[in-house]
Scaffold this motif. Structure first.
Motif, PDB file in Angstrom:
ATOM      1  N   HIS A  92       0.802  -1.213   0.000  1.00  0.00           N
ATOM      2  CA  HIS A  92       0.000   0.000   0.000  1.00  0.00           C
ATOM      3  C   HIS A  92       0.843   1.275   0.000  1.00  0.00           C
ATOM      4  O   HIS A  92       0.321   2.359  -0.236  1.00  0.00           O
ATOM      5  CB  HIS A  92      -0.911   0.008   1.228  1.00  0.00           C
ATOM      6  N   ARG A  93       2.160   1.141   0.276  1.00  0.00           N
ATOM      7  CA  ARG A  93       3.022   2.321   0.346  1.00  0.00           C
ATOM      8  C   ARG A  93       3.921   2.379  -0.887  1.00  0.00           C
ATOM      9  O   ARG A  93       4.773   1.501  -1.080  1.00  0.00           O
ATOM     10  CB  ARG A  93       3.866   2.272   1.628  1.00  0.00           C
ATOM     11  N   PRO A  94       3.760   3.401  -1.737  1.00  0.00           N
ATOM     12  CA  PRO A  94       4.513   3.460  -3.002  1.00  0.00           C
ATOM     13  C   PRO A  94       6.018   3.394  -2.820  1.00  0.00           C
ATOM     14  O   PRO A  94       6.727   2.813  -3.651  1.00  0.00           O
ATOM     15  CB  PRO A  94       4.084   4.811  -3.593  1.00  0.00           C
ATOM     16  N   GLU A  95       6.530   3.967  -1.725  1.00  0.00           N
ATOM     17  CA  GLU A  95       7.993   3.977  -1.557  1.00  0.00           C
ATOM     18  C   GLU A  95       8.553   2.567  -1.377  1.00  0.00           C
ATOM     19  O   GLU A  95       9.665   2.264  -1.831  1.00  0.00           O
ATOM     20  CB  GLU A  95       8.403   4.868  -0.382  1.00  0.00           C
ATOM     21  N   PHE A  96       7.773   1.676  -0.740  1.00  0.00           N
ATOM     22  CA  PHE A  96       8.247   0.311  -0.565  1.00  0.00           C
ATOM     23  C   PHE A  96       7.971  -0.543  -1.795  1.00  0.00           C
ATOM     24  O   PHE A  96       8.714  -1.487  -2.071  1.00  0.00           O
ATOM     25  CB  PHE A  96       7.642  -0.304   0.697  1.00  0.00           C
TER      26      PHE A  96
END
Length: 581
Positions: free
Chosen positions: A426-430
């Motif tokens: 759900h987190r774009p950076e990961f």
């Protein structure tokens, strides 16, 4: 020199990570015969495609599917082909249809992969003519395959075939020497036939369907260390792949499966495990996936995690969703196939108390975040709850516990109440971090399974969009050339199959992509009936403008939302044998 097809003036990617460039491609037969800076002579060419302003990339490889049943009746596999997938890998999660009969296949695939059991049984009983891996390959080659097929042999398949499903799923039972030898022979025979390796499973919430062994875990989970070592020894010796799923709740299982890759005093084992993800329930885990892979490979292993490079959003009709299998009260409900019995359980206050306790147990490794405030109702006969979370419904009903709000709605509306949540990624950076990590493989689509629960058939296009958008925004985490390589040649080379590259002499499996159409519509949710499953509505993604053309084996099979007449009537794909090493 004449060509069957010319694809001109597109931005060409070779699938090996080399710099992209404007090139003109000439196809003849099933091969790329020219990659030219200068325009090609179109004289006598039956098909010329203008790819100016578009990307020309190798056909993408989907390394984790459950098309084992669907391919038998609808071998065109249109839902993957339309998104640029030209090679799919069968036999994931210890499940294949090489040795088991119809009823056993129905019990193995029906519940864990949410493929209707009766249709699994019908497909195998009606179509199966094979009793060995060589005969299975021959049967596939007689089908009008759309994409290319590669395969793993399922450990649960051979264990069931040799021991019987009942004995294969009892903790106290070990295979006899004769049964063990037969499993080893079956694995060797499959590798001789060109299978890329074997899949195994230790995940404890993958449950059997049917009546005889209902709710036991998959046969592969009952294998002890000695059995796994003997089968892994064959894969080591033959330099083939082990795909496996560890028991996420057991550090011992995870350690055993990761460390099996190491080649200390023996050959290393090519190992790919399920799965690398940024899990809401255990957010710290994402930080250790890359370091684990790097450490194992530095010590001499050949290890990769599998990763779905898009948000892992799931839908459910009522309580029918595999995530409930991971805790006791959820599994108890799914154990009951009879609706009357299940509803009686859901009404029982003692049962509800257990469910609330399981829901509130937030510690330990788990897949589902167990937060009904993070679960939105998308359709329901009761319009007043649509768009709300179960937590909000509970508050609206006088402070009702979210579990009770959920169970009340299931009792009232059953499978007519549909909801969704995002479990991981759900987190774009990961997503960016995992997408660029060399210890991570991109895939894990589960294509062909969980038809009502998830739709990741276009994961490759969505990953390319992510890479392109990040680059344009000055936050690039991977070059476009490397992104294409990750979805094509990198996977094909690791699994040892003839796919994923687009150079002179390579197979003419390719996709023409319009980058201007790689937009938000890639995420749109739609449904499409599956004829072979009594028109069960399958979740799909549809962005027909993104893919202008798909070629398999030099033949145009799909483009701009429309299948070519040859798809499903003429064999364009083939079985790809693992290269001898």
């Amino acid at each position: 020199m004449s060509y069957d097809t010319i694809i001109k003036a597109g931005r060409w990617f070779d699938g090996a990570g080399s710099a992209s460039a404007i090139r003109h491609l000439g196809l003849r037969g099933d091969r790329v015969v020219a990659v030219s800076v200068a325009p090609l002579d179109e004289t006598g060419c039956a098909q010329v495609i203008d790819a100016a302003g578009k990307w020309v990339v190798p056909g993408m490889v989907d390394i984790h599917t459950h098309y084992d049943i669907e391919v038998l009746k609808t071998p065109e596999l249109t839902e993957s082909v339309r998104h640029g997938i030209t090679t799919v890998l069968l036999g994931s999660c210890s499940l294949s249809t090489v040795h088991v009969g119809g009823t056993d296949a129905g019990d193995l695939f029906g519940r864990v992969e949410a493929i209707p059991r009766k249709h699994v049984i019908e497909a195998i009983d009606e179509i199966k003519t094979w009793n060995s891996a060589h005969e299975y390959v021959a049967a596939l080659e007689q089908l009008p395959l759309g994409p290319n097929i590669a395969a793993l042999l399922g450990h649960s398949d051979i264990r069931t075939a040799q021991m019987g499903l009942d004995r294969a799923t009892r903790k106290e039972v070990r295979p006899t020497q004769q049964e063990m030898a037969a499993m080893e022979a079956a694995l060797n025979e499959a590798l001789d036939a060109g299978f890329v390796g074997m899949s195994a499973q230790q995940l404890m919430f993958d449950k059997l369907d049917g009546e005889t062994c209902r709710s036991r875990t998959l046969p592969s989970t009952y294998a002890k260390a000695r059995e796994r070592r003997r089968l892994n020894a064959i894969l080591r010796r033959r330099d083939r792949v082990l795909q496996a799923g560890p028991d996420v709740g057991s550090p011992r299982s995870l350690a055993a499966m990761t460390l099996s890759t190491l080649g200390i005093f023996r050959k290393r084992l090519k190992t790919t495990l399920l799965s690398a993800a940024d899990i809401k329930a255990t957010p710290a885990v994402v930080h250790i996936m890359g370091p684990i892979a790097r450490a194992l490979n530095a010590l001499g292993g050949d290890f990769r995690w599998q990763h779905l490079p898009v948000p892992f959003e799931v839908y459910a009709d009522g309580i029918d969703l595999v995530i409930f299998e991971e805790f006791g009260s959820g599994a108890a409900a799914l154990h009951l196939a009879d609706e009357i019995e299940r509803n009686a359980l859901l009404r029982d206050e003692d049962y509800r108390r257990r469910f609330r306790q399981d829901y509130e147990a937030k510690f330990g490794v788990r897949v589902w975040h167990r937060d009904f405030f993070d679960a939105e109702i998308v359709s329901c006969p009761d319009d007043s709850v649509i768009g709300k979370t179960f937590g909000q419904v509970g508050l609206d009903r006088g402070g009702l516990h979210p579990v009770d709000a959920f169970l009340d709605l299931v009792l009232a509306h059953g499978t007519k109440m549909r909801w969704r949540t995002t479990i991981s990624n759900h987190r774009p950076e990961f997503l960016a971090k995992l997408g660029a990590d060399p210890g991570v493989q991109l895939g894990f689509s589960d294509a062909g399974a969980h038809l009502r629960n998830m739709a990741f058939y276009n994961f490759g296009l969505r990953f390319l969009r992510h890479a392109r958008d990040a680059e344009q925004a000055g936050r690039g985490f991977i070059s476009l050339e490397r992104a294409v390589h990750r979805l094509t040649g990198e996977l094909a080379d690791w699994y040892g199959v003839d796919a994923g590259h687009l150079r002179e002499g390579d197979r003419a499996d390719l996709v023409v992509i319009d980058p201007a159409k790689l937009d938000a519509s890639l995420d749109d949710y739609a449904e499409s009936p599956v004829a072979q499953y009594d028109n069960l509505s399958r979740m799909v993604n549809r962005n027909d403008g993104a893919v202008s053309a798909v070629f398999v084996g030099g033949t145009y099979v799909f483009g701009n939302g429309t299948a070519a007449p040859v798809l499903g009537t003429t064999r364009t794909g083939r079985f790809l044998e693992a290269k001898a090493r």
